[in-house]
Motif scaffolding. Structure first.
Motif, short mmCIF file in Angstrom:
data_model
loop_
_atom_site.label_atom_id
_atom_site.label_comp_id
_atom_site.label_asym_id
_atom_site.label_seq_id
_atom_site.Cartn_x
_atom_site.Cartn_y
_atom_site.Cartn_z
N UNK A 194 27.96 37.84 41.92
CA UNK A 194 29.11 37.10 41.39
C UNK A 194 30.43 37.73 41.85
N UNK A 195 30.46 38.14 43.11
CA UNK A 195 31.60 38.87 43.64
C UNK A 195 32.90 38.08 43.55
N UNK A 196 32.83 36.78 43.78
CA UNK A 196 34.04 35.97 43.75
C UNK A 196 34.61 35.89 42.34
N UNK A 197 33.78 35.55 41.36
CA UNK A 197 34.26 35.47 39.98
C UNK A 197 34.76 36.82 39.48
N UNK A 198 34.05 37.89 39.81
CA UNK A 198 34.42 39.22 39.35
C UNK A 198 35.75 39.68 39.93
N UNK A 199 36.19 39.03 41.01
CA UNK A 199 37.43 39.44 41.65
C UNK A 199 38.67 39.09 40.87
N UNK A 200 38.55 38.24 39.88
CA UNK A 200 39.73 37.89 39.07
C UNK A 200 39.99 39.01 38.07
N UNK A 201 41.25 39.09 37.60
CA UNK A 201 41.63 40.11 36.63
C UNK A 201 42.85 39.64 35.86
N UNK A 202 43.14 40.30 34.75
CA UNK A 202 44.32 39.94 33.97
C UNK A 202 45.59 40.19 34.77
N UNK A 203 45.61 41.25 35.57
CA UNK A 203 46.79 41.53 36.38
C UNK A 203 47.04 40.41 37.38
N UNK A 204 45.97 39.95 38.04
CA UNK A 204 46.12 38.85 39.00
C UNK A 204 46.55 37.58 38.28
N UNK A 205 45.96 37.34 37.12
CA UNK A 205 46.31 36.14 36.35
C UNK A 205 47.81 36.14 36.03
N UNK A 206 48.32 37.24 35.52
CA UNK A 206 49.73 37.28 35.10
C UNK A 206 50.67 37.17 36.30
N UNK A 207 50.31 37.78 37.43
CA UNK A 207 51.15 37.62 38.63
C UNK A 207 51.18 36.16 39.07
N UNK A 208 50.02 35.53 39.06
CA UNK A 208 49.93 34.13 39.45
C UNK A 208 50.78 33.25 38.53
#
Length: 412
Positions: free
Chosen positions: A377-391
């Motif tokens: 599940x490498x693709x799903x695991x690549x998300x993070x709260x830091x990435x979410x907030x930057x986006x």
């Protein structure tokens, strides 16, 4: 040219055998028979049809339909600042939004159940499998009718039209209602889905492995729907609202659907010859597509992996409606507070996201043809709260600079 011809020929020949594959594996056949018999005996379609006919929003608008934590934007400043009446509305709108997404998924399921049945039916003694898929297809139509009845009545009462509800969708559209997409992505997704439908209708292995992808998506639903169904009180049935009952009966039906997905993808799939390189590629593409669909995390609705920037306009309409009555400036501040700041909602949604990819890993682990990227599940695991907030910070700034909807709705 010869290589392409060989690939086409291999895909166009259904794996027909004069000897029943199920006869060679009595354990798998017994699993299929038990699952079909119990699903048929406990079919909740009549209950759901009756509940849909009886639904009246006015009779249950003053009650929670599921636990308060399953409310739109629960754990955000909007929830904290809402009145008791507004919190009830957010609770009802979670139900509306969640099952709007389920409708989109079940429309696709109806189609691909039938293409899979077509691909499997030429196999000797596979009528049992096809009858199971036929029963589930009929149940999906019933589910959709019940969900749509509630959604239309609630949104018509609150907004005079749809907010999350959608026109009936094609099975060849993007599955996620609020996705990071555009015209080209939608077109290409449609081509891929139509192509897989044609190929799986004439290839038993691919037909069985559609159920792997269906199993992953159903597993995601089970994580949330089990919690929604826990709000149902069997000891006091008269105190359960109709939407609560619909959630409960739907979960019971879907539990058998998940069993079917697991048996067909794991047990039946293992009875076929080893897949060709091309068949492996197609299956893994489908699983990666599921990872892409479930990559994003939504603070608006925990349990559905929507792309939150696609929700900004819809949430703006809600906040500036008479139900919440925010001004343009107040709405802008609330959007920043809910989507671009670290909140309890963000933590809860990422916890659900992690539960999902962990369960997907366990589901895929026994399948030898699944590649490393999908098994981990490498693709799903690549998300993070830091990435979410930057986006969200970038996307929200663009939205507020270009979208006139905030001012339009407030002035209206």
């Amino acid at each position: 040219m010869c290589t392409m011809t060989a690939v086409i020929n291999s895909l166009s020949q259904p794996n027909v055998t004069s000897t029943s594959l199920l006869a060679k594996d009595s354990k798998t056949r017994k699993k299929l028979e038990l699952n079909y018999r119990r699903a048929k005996q406990t079919d909740h379609s009549p209950n759901l049809d009756q509940l849909a006919e009886q639904f009246d929003y006015q009779q249950c608008r003053d009650q929670y339909w599921q636990a308060p934590e399953f409310s739109l934007l629960h754990g955000t400043p909007l929830w904290e600042q809402s009145s008791p009446g507004q919190k009830l509305i957010l609770n009802h709108l979670y139900w509306v939004a969640y099952y709007s997404q389920i409708i989109a998924a079940e429309v696709a399921t109806i189609f691909f159940n039938q293409t899979s049945a077509t691909g499997l039916y030429p196999l000797t003694d596979f009528r049992l499998v096809c009858d199971t898929l036929d029963l589930e297809t009929s149940q999906e139509r019933c589910h959709i009718n019940a969900f749509q009845t509630v959604i239309d009545q609630v949104e018509s009462t609150l907004f005079g039209g749809n907010l999350f509800g959608q026109p009936r969708r094609s099975p060849f559209r993007e599955t996620m209602i609020f996705a990071n997409t555009n015209w080209f992505k939608n077109w290409w997704k449609g081509i891929q889905l139509q192509s897989f439908g044609l190929l799986s209708a004439n290839n038993a292995f691919l037909a069985s492995q559609y159920l792997t992808v269906r199993g992953l998506r159903t597993l995601n639903g089970k994580l949330v729907q089990h919690k929604l169904s826990n709000f149902y009180q069997p000891q006091e049935p008269e105190h359960n609202t109709i939407p609560t009952q619909i959630s409960y009966y739907h979960f019971l039906d879907e539990s058998f659907h998940f069993n079917t997905s697991t048996i067909l993808s794991h047990d039946v799939g293992s009875l076929f010859p080893s897949p060709t390189v091309f068949e492996r590629q197609l299956v893994n593409l489908g699983i990666r597509g599921c990872q892409r669909d479930h990559y994003h995390v939504s603070v608006a609705i925990n349990g559905i992996f929507w792309y939150d920037p696609a929700l900004y306009d819809t949430i703006t309409k809600l906040l500036t409606s008479p139900l919440f009555g925010l001004s343009a400036q107040e709405c802008e501040a609330m959007l920043w507070a809910c989507f671009a700041q670290e909140t309890e909602a963000l933590h809860r949604s990422f916890q659900t996201h992690q539960e999902a990819w962990l369960s997907y890993q366990a589901y895929l682990d026994p399948l030898p043809f699944v590649d490393r990227t999908n098994k981990s599940m490498a693709l799903m695991k690549g998300n993070s709260m830091e990435r979410y907030l930057r986006l969200q910070g970038r996307a929200l700034q663009r939205f507020l600079q270009t979208a006139p909807s905030v001012h339009y709705l407030t002035e209206k």
